[in-house]
Write a protein that holds these residues in place. Structure first.
Motif, PDB file in Angstrom:
ATOM      1  N   GLY A 212       9.829 -16.243 -14.379  1.00 22.52           N
ATOM      2  CA  GLY A 212       9.450 -14.815 -13.773  1.00 22.52           C
ATOM      3  C   GLY A 212       8.639 -14.188 -12.531  1.00 22.52           C
ATOM      4  O   GLY A 212       8.278 -15.229 -12.020  1.00 22.52           O
ATOM      5  N   PHE A 213       9.043 -12.532 -12.101  1.00 18.13           N
ATOM      6  CA  PHE A 213       8.644 -12.345 -10.717  1.00 18.13           C
ATOM      7  C   PHE A 213       7.433 -12.360 -10.433  1.00 18.13           C
ATOM      8  O   PHE A 213       6.942 -12.680  -9.387  1.00 18.13           O
ATOM      9  N   GLU A 214       6.300 -12.476 -11.543  1.00 20.51           N
ATOM     10  CA  GLU A 214       5.133 -12.632 -11.706  1.00 20.51           C
ATOM     11  C   GLU A 214       4.606 -13.869 -10.810  1.00 20.51           C
ATOM     12  O   GLU A 214       3.769 -13.809 -10.566  1.00 20.51           O
ATOM     13  N   LYS A 215       5.317 -14.647 -11.150  1.00 21.92           N
ATOM     14  CA  LYS A 215       4.993 -16.234 -10.684  1.00 21.92           C
ATOM     15  C   LYS A 215       5.518 -16.603  -9.143  1.00 21.92           C
ATOM     16  O   LYS A 215       5.092 -17.083  -8.916  1.00 21.92           O
ATOM     17  N   LEU A 216       6.518 -15.628  -8.754  1.00 22.64           N
ATOM     18  CA  LEU A 216       6.532 -15.488  -7.109  1.00 22.64           C
ATOM     19  C   LEU A 216       5.131 -15.798  -6.381  1.00 22.64           C
ATOM     20  O   LEU A 216       4.651 -14.748  -6.513  1.00 22.64           O
ATOM     21  N   PRO A 217       5.042 -16.196  -5.289  1.00 24.65           N
ATOM     22  CA  PRO A 217       4.027 -16.181  -4.333  1.00 24.65           C
ATOM     23  C   PRO A 217       4.073 -14.807  -3.497  1.00 24.65           C
ATOM     24  O   PRO A 217       5.407 -14.542  -2.859  1.00 24.65           O
ATOM     25  N   THR A 218       3.327 -14.144  -3.249  1.00 25.86           N
ATOM     26  CA  THR A 218       3.259 -12.774  -2.595  1.00 25.86           C
ATOM     27  C   THR A 218       3.279 -13.418  -1.415  1.00 25.86           C
ATOM     28  O   THR A 218       1.701 -13.662  -1.031  1.00 25.86           O
ATOM     29  N   VAL A 219       4.239 -13.303  -0.457  1.00 23.32           N
ATOM     30  CA  VAL A 219       3.954 -13.502   1.394  1.00 23.32           C
ATOM     31  C   VAL A 219       4.914 -12.942   1.991  1.00 23.32           C
ATOM     32  O   VAL A 219       5.979 -12.815   1.732  1.00 23.32           O
ATOM     33  N   PRO A 220       3.765 -12.229   2.997  1.00 23.36           N
ATOM     34  CA  PRO A 220       4.657 -11.289   3.806  1.00 23.36           C
ATOM     35  C   PRO A 220       5.970 -12.100   4.392  1.00 23.36           C
ATOM     36  O   PRO A 220       5.647 -12.744   5.029  1.00 23.36           O
TER      37      PRO A 220
END
Length: 245
Positions: A2-10
């Motif tokens: 799932g995309f929601e499990k990808l970490p938010t990293v700039p």
């Protein structure tokens, strides 16, 4: 999953400082100075209806009447003035920052140079309590003084237009060359009466042309700073009584 499990990293984007180009900065300074003096910027074509032995000839010109590349900004601005005067635009103050072209050594390739061109024509609008003043040598000399003051360059005048290819455009007794050190960087003065007569212009015209690249290599005077006054400025009117004897 799932995309929601990808970490938010700039994303890592290297930011490199932008180095200011000296030519762009100088051109911007000149534009601001001329606009502040009440001049309008003109954008003329780089083509010319005639050229000398050093002019670049185009093999595929847009018009057969303009198959040379210009060697002088003053000539381009003068043609613009003639066109406007013939269409009842009686007062003109124009400048242009652009390139001129000449053949390279041995006739191979071409060399280009950035220059500043200035032209004034007609009668100027003076103070409300003064009569209008026609364009003359001193009007364009004031423009040169303002430009050199803005660039903080020491300069001097040499009377006469010299022996350059554009010397025939200037009045022999109402023109001068601008020198920085031992190098001539430009010419200014009133247009030659024969040139105006050929163009059927009956009002005075003053021209100036400076090499921007030669001005860029000149040594600029350092800035001088002074302390801010501790007390505000005060103006006083004094009335004095003096014995009549």
């Amino acid at each position: 999953y799932g995309f929601e499990k990808l970490p938010t990293v700039p994303p890592a984007l290297p930011a490199l400082p932008v180095r200011e180009d000296t030519l762009v900065r100088t051109n911007t300074q000149l534009r601001h100075t001329l606009v502040g003096l009440g001049y309008d910027e003109a954008l003329t074509f780089s083509f010319a209806p005639s050229g000398d032995a050093t002019a670049v000839v185009l093999s595929n010109p847009l018009r057969d009447e303009e198959k040379w590349l210009r060697t002088s900004l003053a000539e381009s601005l003068l043609r613009t003035v003639v066109y406007n005067l013939h269409h009842q635009n009686g007062r003109l103050d124009l400048f242009e920052v652009g390139r001129v072209f000449r053949r390279g050594e041995g006739g191979k390739g071409f060399d280009q140079e950035y220059r500043l061109g200035v032209v004034s024509a007609g009668a100027g609008v003076g103070h409300w309590a003064q009569a209008t003043r026609t364009v003359d040598y001193y009007a364009v000399k004031g423009v040169i003084e303002s430009v050199m003051r803005e660039l903080r360059v020491d300069w001097k005048l040499e009377t006469g237009p010299g022996a350059g290819p554009e010397a025939g455009m200037y009045h022999p007794a109402r023109s001068a060359r601008v020198s920085v050190g031992v190098q001539v960087v430009g010419t200014f003065g009133e247009a030659h009466p024969a040139v105006l007569a050929e163009a059927k212009v009956t009002v005075p015209v003053a021209l100036a042309e400076l090499s921007i690249e030669k001005l860029m290599v000149a040594t600029a005077r350092p800035f001088k700073a002074s302390a801010i006054a501790q007390f505000p400025r005060a103006d006083r009117d004094l009335a004095l009584l003096v014995n009549g004897d």
